[in-house]
Every structure is written in C-alpha cells, then in structure tokens.
Design an enzyme around this catalytic site. Sequence first.
Site, PDB file in Angstrom:
ATOM      1  N   PRO A 346       3.290  16.448  11.762  1.00 26.87           N
ATOM      2  CA  PRO A 346       3.464  15.128  11.602  1.00 26.87           C
ATOM      3  C   PRO A 346       2.242  14.405  12.435  1.00 26.87           C
ATOM      4  O   PRO A 346       2.034  15.187  13.514  1.00 26.87           O
ATOM      5  CB  PRO A 346       4.809  15.034  11.784  1.00 26.87           C
ATOM      6  CG  PRO A 346       5.480  16.412  11.882  1.00 26.87           C
ATOM      7  CD  PRO A 346       4.375  17.200  11.998  1.00 26.87           C
ATOM      8  N   PRO A 347       2.181  13.177  12.453  1.00 19.17           N
ATOM      9  CA  PRO A 347       1.255  12.527  13.437  1.00 19.17           C
ATOM     10  C   PRO A 347       1.996  12.517  14.695  1.00 19.17           C
ATOM     11  O   PRO A 347       3.103  12.379  14.970  1.00 19.17           O
ATOM     12  CB  PRO A 347       1.214  10.935  12.957  1.00 19.17           C
ATOM     13  CG  PRO A 347       1.851  10.986  11.439  1.00 19.17           C
ATOM     14  CD  PRO A 347       2.572  12.161  11.427  1.00 19.17           C
ATOM     15  N   VAL A 349       2.019  15.183  16.901  1.00 18.86           N
ATOM     16  CA  VAL A 349       2.276  16.393  17.603  1.00 18.86           C
ATOM     17  C   VAL A 349       1.039  17.002  18.132  1.00 18.86           C
ATOM     18  O   VAL A 349       1.487  18.363  18.913  1.00 18.86           O
ATOM     19  CB  VAL A 349       2.852  17.368  16.562  1.00 18.86           C
ATOM     20  CG1 VAL A 349       4.106  16.769  15.869  1.00 18.86           C
ATOM     21  CG2 VAL A 349       1.637  17.737  15.406  1.00 18.86           C
ATOM     22  N   GLY A 350      -0.181  16.472  18.213  1.00 18.28           N
ATOM     23  CA  GLY A 350      -1.434  17.260  19.027  1.00 18.28           C
ATOM     24  C   GLY A 350      -2.395  18.042  18.243  1.00 18.28           C
ATOM     25  O   GLY A 350      -2.931  18.797  18.769  1.00 18.28           O
ATOM     26  N   THR A 352      -5.297  17.042  16.685  1.00 15.67           N
ATOM     27  CA  THR A 352      -6.743  16.580  17.518  1.00 15.67           C
ATOM     28  C   THR A 352      -6.781  17.015  18.628  1.00 15.67           C
ATOM     29  O   THR A 352      -7.834  17.749  19.230  1.00 15.67           O
ATOM     30  CB  THR A 352      -6.760  15.021  17.226  1.00 15.67           C
ATOM     31  OG1 THR A 352      -6.583  14.788  15.861  1.00 15.67           O
ATOM     32  CG2 THR A 352      -8.104  14.741  17.572  1.00 15.67           C
ATOM     33  N   SER A 669      15.155  18.678  -1.667  1.00 19.54           N
ATOM     34  CA  SER A 669      16.242  19.097  -0.712  1.00 19.54           C
ATOM     35  C   SER A 669      17.549  18.534  -0.876  1.00 19.54           C
ATOM     36  O   SER A 669      18.424  19.098   0.006  1.00 19.54           O
ATOM     37  CB  SER A 669      15.773  19.264   0.637  1.00 19.54           C
ATOM     38  OG  SER A 669      15.660  17.688   0.880  1.00 19.54           O
ATOM     39  N   LYS A 712      15.104  19.118  10.385  1.00 17.35           N
ATOM     40  CA  LYS A 712      16.472  18.503   9.835  1.00 17.35           C
ATOM     41  C   LYS A 712      17.553  18.829  10.818  1.00 17.35           C
ATOM     42  O   LYS A 712      18.547  18.146  11.043  1.00 17.35           O
ATOM     43  CB  LYS A 712      16.519  19.254   8.531  1.00 17.35           C
ATOM     44  CG  LYS A 712      15.616  18.485   7.554  1.00 17.35           C
ATOM     45  CD  LYS A 712      15.871  19.269   6.152  1.00 17.35           C
ATOM     46  CE  LYS A 712      15.072  18.700   5.024  1.00 17.35           C
ATOM     47  NZ  LYS A 712      15.102  19.328   3.644  1.00 17.35           N
TER      48      LYS A 712
END
Length: 764
Positions: A346-347, A349-350, A352, A669, A712
Amino acid sequence: MKKYNLPVILLNGIILLPNNKLKLEFDSKNTDNNVIDMSLLFHNNNILVVSEYSTNKEIGVLAKIKNNLELPNGNTRIEIVGIKRVKIVEFLNLSKTNEPLESIVSEFNISKIENEDIIISKLKKELKEYIKLIPYVSNSILDVIEKEKDLSKFVDIITSNVITDRKRIMEYLKTVDSLKRAEMLLQDIYLEKEKFQIERNLDLKVKKELDDNQKEFILKEKLRFIKEELGEYSSKDVEVENLKKKIEQLDCPKKIKERLKYELDRYEKNSNLSPESNVIRDYIDWLLNLPWNNFTTDNKVLKKVKEILDNSHYGLKEVKERIIEYLAVRQMNNNSNGPVICLVGPPGVGKTSLAISIAKAINRNFVKISVGGISDEAEIIGHRKTYIGASPGRIITSLKKAKTNNPLMLIDEIDKMNKDYHGDPASTLLNILDKEQNKYFSDNYIEEEFDLSNVLFILTANYIEDIPEALKDRLEIVNISGYTELEKVDIAYKYLLPKILKNNGLKENFVNINQDTILKIIRNYTKEAGVRELERQLDKIIRKIVTQIVLNNIKINKININNKSILKYLGNEKYKYNKKSKSQVGVVNGLAYTIYGGDILPIEVNYFKGKGNLVLTGNLGNVMKESATIALNYVKANYKKYGINYEVLTNNDIHIHVPEGAIKKDGPSAGIALTLAIISALTNKKISSDIALTGEITLRGHVLAIGGLKEKVIGALRAGIKTIIIPKDNLDQLNDIPKEVTENIKFIMVKEFKEVYEVIKNGK
C-alpha cells in the site's frame, strides 16, 4: 453560419496544422493554465490554437486536448490534436491581461472535391519518389498516410512532415481549399527535388576537384583563417569547433562517434534560420550528454549494505533478507541476469525510500520513473525526430539525469499503466526489463542502441492483481504489507520524532509524548498502511510548538504532549474506524483489506415480501456481487440443513447491504460472511458481534483462501473482535502476524461452510 466560443492558446514560433499532434508544457504560474482548465471544464476539451498571432488573425485551428498531465515540478504538460481550420470572427479579453484569451469562431463551408482519390494517388507517387531521392527524409510518413482517403487530412499530415519553412507552413494553414493546398504541395515537392538534384550535381563536381579529406581540411582551415582576418568568424563556427573537441573526448562506442560527426557536419552546413538546425543541435547535445561508458563501482560489502538498510527502515525483515539474497547472487554470478524485483504494498509503507536506501547502500546513483497513468508507449521509448517537439523517452531521460549507465532505476506504479490505441506500455516495459533484449535498447528519438543491461531495475506497485500478467511473470514479487499500530508507535519513537525534532531545530529529548497519545494520533488522525501521514501530523504538532516558542520568546527545555494537546494542535478527530456493534439478527462482521490497511466490514441482511429477488446496496464491486449471488444460491440449495423455511426464501426479496456506501468494496473474501448473514436473517438467530469471518465460498460450500490476512486481523483487533474464522488454507500465514496480535484473538480454521455454521450454532 454557426458561431461558438472557444478559449485561445497563442503559439509563437510553432505552427499546428489540423490532423497533427503537438505537446506543450506550461509553467504553473502561466495564465495558459487557466485556458486549459476552461477548455476541460466548459468546452469539452476543445480549444482554438492560433499560430503567429501578429500575421494570422483570421484563421485558427480547432483542436482538442487529449492528455493533461501534472508534472512533479508543478508544471502542466498537454497533448493537443488539431481537428480543422476555423474562421476567427473576433477575439475577447484582448485588453484584460489577467484573464484568459477567448474567441468567437465560425466554420468554413467546404465544398466536395471530385476525383479526390486520383489526386491522393498522384501525391503518394510523388512523395515516394521524393523520399527515395532525398536520404535525410524519413519514410515513416508513408505508413501514416497509406490508408488515408481524405485529401484535406492527407495534405495536412504530409505538410507537417515534409515542409520545414515556417512562412510556407503558415501559407498552408491559411489556405482553406484542400485542392489548392494539394497543388502547393506538389509544387514544393517538385521544387525540393530540383534543388536536391542541383546540390547533388554540385557535390559531384566538388568531389572530383578535391583530394579526399586532406584538401577539405586545408580549405576549411584557410577559410577559418580568412574569416578571422576579416572579422567574420561567427559564433556558430566557434560552437562547431567546441563540439568537435567534445566529440573527440567523449568516451563512447565507435558507432556513436561516427553518428555525432555525421550530425555535426549536417549542423555546420545548415543555415541558422532553418528549423532543422535546432533539431540537429538538440540531438547532438543528447548524444554528448548520455553516460555511454560512465560507471559507479558497486559496494560489495553486504554487511555494510545490511547495516544501511537497518538504519533507514524499521522492521521489514523478510524484505531486507530478500534484497540481500538478491545482491549476493548478483555478486556471486558476477552478472546482472536474474529476476527483477517488484516491491508490492500500500502507499506509504516505504517502497520508494527502501529503493533509495538500496541505491545508497550499493553505491549507485538513483533515478525514478513514474509510469502511473501512462498509455502512450512513446512516453517510455521516445518520439521520432520527425514529430514537432519530439524528445527522448523517460528511460533515456533518466539515464542522462543519473549521469551513469548503471544506476538503480525505480519504475513506480506499474499497476496503474493503461493500454489504448497509442500502444501497450507494459509490453514495451517487458523488452526493457529483459536482459537478453535490453542490451540493444533503442529509443525512438536517439535511434542508436544503448546497453541497459547494467541498470538495476526495481519496480513498485500497490496492488499485485493490477500488474499486467505478462509483466508479472518476469518479476520477483516482494510484498511489503502495512505496519501494525505497535510497529507504527516504535517507528514514531525511533525514526520519525528524532528526524522531525532535528529538522525543526530542537533537541532529541525536547518532546515527551506517551504511547497512548501516539496511538490516538495513529487511530484518529491518520488512515494509512504506512507512516507517511503519521509523520505529517507529528511534524504539524512540532511546528506549532516551535511557532509558539518563537512568537512568545519562550525559554523551555522540555514539553509534554497529551491527548488534550492533540486536540489543540490537530483539531477534531478526522477518522473513525469501524467498531463492533451489539449482536443483532442478520448482521455479521466481515473483514476488509484496503489501501489503508485492515478493517471490519459489517454486513446487513433483511428480507421482505417479494419474488425471491436479490437486492444489493453499498457500492459493491463485481466480485462481491458474484459472492452475494453464490451465497444466496448456496443457502437455497441447502435450506433444510440450516432450518430455513423454503417459502420464506421464495416469497420474499433478500436485501444485502454493506454500510459506508461512498466507499467501493470489492475482493474475493466476503463469501462466508454473506452466507452467514443470510442464514441469520432467515432463521432469526443472532450472531455474536465478537466474531468476524473472512473467506470465499463456492456453490458446493467449500471455503477458499484469501489475501491480506495480516492487515485484516490487525483491523479486527482494533475493532474489538475476539474470534476470527478463517480458511484452513491460510493457516501458514498466521506465522506472519505479530505475536501481540495473535495473543489477543482466537482463530478458528474451516474448510467447509458447515463448519462455520457449527461454530456459530454451538456458540464457540
């Protein structure tokens, strides 16, 4: 005659003809940005393009904005496609310098031309002879016009590719009659052919009188000396001499030097007034500035590499191990073959910053390319020089920026590439990443091979499902999941706060903030899988504290921050995660995995008099709609097992609702949660709100594995869930979940839905 209003873009030095494309870039402060916004919002992307305003106040080109891209530097890049000539009735806002220029235009009455196909055939024949005769004219135009049957379009396309004189192109623009333009084009082709024949004859005569290159050199030297004596030695002559020296000193393949000398010779012979002169000069600059044989030496001490990665990133143990393994294998094999790493997560999280740390650790220059939203493969591999405003693609541009031919190149957001009539960027990327093919990479603009095999490519994506399958097959996928709340707290203490305090000119121990306060910021002021927003919020608090100290001239050594301070500095809470509600009939807690991490997904079911139809609300995606249909059909097929009155099923409509309708929900799910909610509603039995479920169901009642289990489960714990039912096939993934999470939740594994029902029935 129909009249209508259009915003206006004025071009100086560039002429756009109908049926041609043009790329423009505007400064963020440029008033033309207002014109673009006006076109996009109120004129269906239509715009009037006026070239050479001082001489062309009657005819403009109706054009359409096809692409509108915001660049990282704040500028705007657009692509304009010319459609047709229009008559300018009048300009509006001419005296208002702060307002966008507008116009009133009308269309020309175009009469039908007889024997259009004969004229096109004649033009094709002459054009082919012209291209065959003149070596420096590209034959790529032939493919573009091969099937064109409209004379007006045909002439406009050829004109922009063959005619170079700006004044002459302006005459073509002002000529509305396509037959007249065809006659002009034939005249120009004949004239150019005649000129070339004269020049070629002169060249042959000169060659006979010269003694190879030596005489030419002597004559040039004499000419230079004469010019110096007469004071006529131009700046272009000096420029050519400097370029010759640069070419001789350039460390590059022999083939590139030969191409540079050829292009420099063309540049020297071309008039400064010729538009082609600037094109050649730019091309020479590109060839001179590419890092053909420039390298950096890799750091091969892997212990040092590991130390740098540990210091720059918290946790991510498996990811770091995979990176070290990858580098170790490259070092042992002494080559660059092997899979390309793709960091998926996800955006925030590091991804780059991890790639930047890897580049720093192995001593390579770092460059980043974002391919999100790209649909034109020319963005990656460049445009041919025959196009107006052509430039190299992002690969070559990044190499020039890197200044070495073995940088670490991060290709970002590969899951957001598009595919349309412009081409398939994913296929282009495949060739670039293939070590057998990228040794011979050729950019459309550069036209010469550049060896990319020394480049270390790392790719990133947010969703593995959206990566094109052909590309995914070539990649080594390394998943970077979101951080738990406790991990975020540790990151805040060990990395974020020290960095923020230092950036704001404060000592490391200046702020005293407890764990509960940081947790409150995480839960109520951020909503993300990573820590990007958390860093912003902490920085906002420290900035406000620094501002108060400076404004009031306060002297203080330490400050305490608590929940009351948070309200003062950050305002009211921005986010609230779902919390479990009280147990109700027809309400079941599902589990969701979003770009912000995990969360519970309450599912509500009710029924009412009807004909057995299924009603779905809550902005469900296609996958969840299928899951709901399968769940209902499974219940219908097994109604006796679960004590359901079949008449209730057939004489009522079933309504399934997933709250928070503004948020789209999708993914395989929710099947068992949907099934249990239907059974609960139809049997009037409550399901404990302490239980949550995740897993997909088949028509036969099998429970299938799901993804995003870690996220989740973390979301479920935050919501107060005590028991989670998961597919048995996900058992191994429990090892990836932090201990502080698994200690507070009971897990029940199931392979069939009947096991789920037994758990609920027996109240386990």
